[in-house]
Scaffold this active site. Structure first.
Site, PDB file in Angstrom:
ATOM      1  N   LYS A  33    -166.624  77.912 -57.360  1.00  0.00           N
ATOM      2  CA  LYS A  33    -165.446  77.719 -56.551  1.00  0.00           C
ATOM      3  C   LYS A  33    -165.642  78.269 -55.260  1.00  0.00           C
ATOM      4  CE  LYS A  33    -163.271  81.512 -58.706  1.00  0.00           C
ATOM      5  NZ  LYS A  33    -162.093  81.796 -59.699  1.00  0.00           N
ATOM      6  N   TYR A 238    -165.693  98.562 -28.997  1.00  0.00           N
ATOM      7  CA  TYR A 238    -164.223  98.708 -28.865  1.00  0.00           C
ATOM      8  C   TYR A 238    -163.556  99.924 -29.380  1.00  0.00           C
ATOM      9  CZ  TYR A 238    -164.349  93.790 -28.077  1.00  0.00           C
ATOM     10  OH  TYR A 238    -164.405  92.369 -27.678  1.00  0.00           O
ATOM     11  N   MET A 286    -166.288  90.567 -33.358  1.00  0.00           N
ATOM     12  CA  MET A 286    -166.317  89.583 -33.899  1.00  0.00           C
ATOM     13  C   MET A 286    -167.552  88.957 -33.938  1.00  0.00           C
ATOM     14  SD  MET A 286    -164.742  85.994 -32.318  1.00  0.00           S
ATOM     15  CE  MET A 286    -163.061  86.661 -31.941  1.00  0.00           C
TER      16      MET A 286
HETATM   17  C1  LIG Z   1    -162.821  82.610 -60.727  1.00  0.00           C
HETATM   18  C2  LIG Z   1    -162.460  82.334 -62.126  1.00  0.00           C
HETATM   19  C3  LIG Z   1    -163.387  82.334 -62.949  1.00  0.00           C
HETATM   20  C4  LIG Z   1    -164.628  83.186 -62.832  1.00  0.00           C
HETATM   21  O1  LIG Z   1    -164.692  84.548 -62.555  1.00  0.00           O
HETATM   22  P1  LIG Z   1    -165.779  85.662 -62.348  1.00  0.00           P
HETATM   23  O2  LIG Z   1    -164.992  87.007 -62.445  1.00  0.00           O
HETATM   24  O3  LIG Z   1    -166.269  85.423 -60.853  1.00  0.00           O
HETATM   25  O4  LIG Z   1    -166.856  85.453 -63.346  1.00  0.00           O
HETATM   26  C5  LIG Z   1    -163.119  81.927 -64.140  1.00  0.00           C
HETATM   27  N1  LIG Z   1    -161.874  81.360 -64.662  1.00  0.00           N
HETATM   28  C6  LIG Z   1    -161.116  81.228 -63.663  1.00  0.00           C
HETATM   29  C7  LIG Z   1    -159.611  80.714 -64.107  1.00  0.00           C
HETATM   30  C8  LIG Z   1    -161.222  81.929 -62.321  1.00  0.00           C
HETATM   31  O5  LIG Z   1    -160.176  81.586 -61.433  1.00  0.00           O
END
Ligand SMILES: *Cc1c(COP(=O)(O)O)cnc(C)c1O
Length: 339
Positions: A33, A238, A286
């Site tokens: 993801k 800044y 930035m």
């Molecule tokens: C993000 C996520 C994972 C992976 O988690 P890690 O800690 O990055 O290994 C697995 N299951 C669910 C439901 C998640 O949201």
């Protein structure tokens, strides 16, 4: 060329997947993801498929479409957010498996895509996603490809929530014949009671904690655009947040908070010139960082912010955050190269 170079070690990703797979006697999936934790979902998915992963997880259907395009037909691609309104065509056309989260999603899925694969996500106590125990019944799972839940505190092995979530998950799933999954990276390391039929590591694949034995995956080198000498009393950046107390050489490097080097790193993070640590001087801009390179006889063309001297978790620590946030914030402006 002023863009930083993010170098991604594919063999380290593959080795991390194999190492996590070797921790269990069950199937190991791969969570890709958030654009493969910031590294590029297509690239990391292909790498992980070659390493042996046959199941992938993404957060939303749109991410699943990108992963399917990279992998082609065959691998299972599961979607944590389940079946949202408007998802049916993407789920059908790209053969994605939603992890349904509530009775309304189950109804929506059965009506829109009868016969299409689905899994069920259960809430075992995190109170984030999934069926509540009172909304779930065993008959819902007869056609499910997977029932899964997620641990809130798996990175703290002694946390009481691990045992109570395990108990809650077992109470909901004992006796079901479909495959079960509870563990992400942290849960995989908690031992075999947490493994069930499938583990779902993410961050450990990309070199992050809590998988402390992970091989580092990324290096990030930032070009020096300019250097200058400051006299005592002169300031840099800044808000004049850095003031020279002695003659100070400042290098201005090309990357900033728009590239994921968050402002919380201001005045605390360190870069490296070879083995020599050179501290950030003042605020993160930035697109630019100002770095105190007085310690260097020779200023190299690039300074390194992620690499052998500083992991994502060490940089995260300097910024008061976690490796996950550093990785997933890595910006689109870097030139991504494979190492
Ligand atoms: C993000 C996520 C994972 C992976 O988690 P890690 O800690 O990055 O290994 C697995 N299951 C669910 C439901 C998640 O949201």
């Amino acid at each position: 060329m002023a863009t930083g170079t993010l170098s991604i070690d594919q063999s380290a990703i593959a080795a991390n997947w194999r190492a996590l797979d070797a921790q269990t006697h069950v199937e190991t999936a791969a969570v890709v993801k958030a654009d493969g934790y910031g590294l590029g979902a297509g690239l990391v998915s292909e790498t992980l498929a070659k390493a042996g992963a046959r199941q992938f997880f993404v957060a939303v259907a749109e991410e699943g479409v990108a992963v399917r395009k990279a992998l082609g037909p065959g691998p299972v691609i599961n979607v944590f957010s389940g079946h949202m309104a408007g998802d049916a065509a993407a789920l059908r056309d790209h053969d994605l498996t939603p992890m349904l989260n509530a009775p309304e999603q189950l109804t929506r899925h059965r009506e829109a895509l009868p016969g299409h694969a689905f899994g069920l996500q259960l809430d075992s106590g995190m109170n984030r996603l999934g069926f509540e125990p009172e909304d779930f019944s065993a008959d819902m799972a007869t056609e499910a490809t997977l029932v899964m839940s997620h641990l809130a505190c798996a990175d703290e092995p002694d946390h009481a929530a691990n045992a109570s979530q395990l108990k809650a998950f077992r109470a909901m799933t004992d006796g079901l014949s479909c495959p079960k999954s509870l563990a992400a990276t942290g849960g995989t390391l908690l031992g075999k009671d947490f493994h069930f039929d499938l583990t779902r590591p993410g961050v450990g694949l990309y070199g992050g904690l809590p998988f402390s034995q992970a091989k580092p995956v990324v290096t990030l080198d930032l070009p020096v655009i300019q250097t200058r000498l400051l006299q005592p009393g002169e300031t840099a950046g800044y808000a004049c947040a850095f003031t020279a107390t002695k003659p100070t050489k400042i290098a201005t490097v090309s990357a900033g908070y728009a590239d994921g080097l968050i402002r919380a790193m201001s005045g605390t993070a360190t870069l490296y010139a070879g083995d020599i640590a050179v501290p950030l001087a003042g605020r993160v801009s930035m697109d630019l960082l100002t770095v105190d390179v007085t310690a260097l006889d020779h200023v190299p063309e690039t300074l390194q912010i992620l690499g052998p001297h500083q992991t994502v978790d060490q940089l995260a620590e300097a910024a008061g955050t976690i490796g996950y946030e550093i990785l997933t914030s890595l910006g689109g402006r870097y030139t991504r190269v494979l190492a």
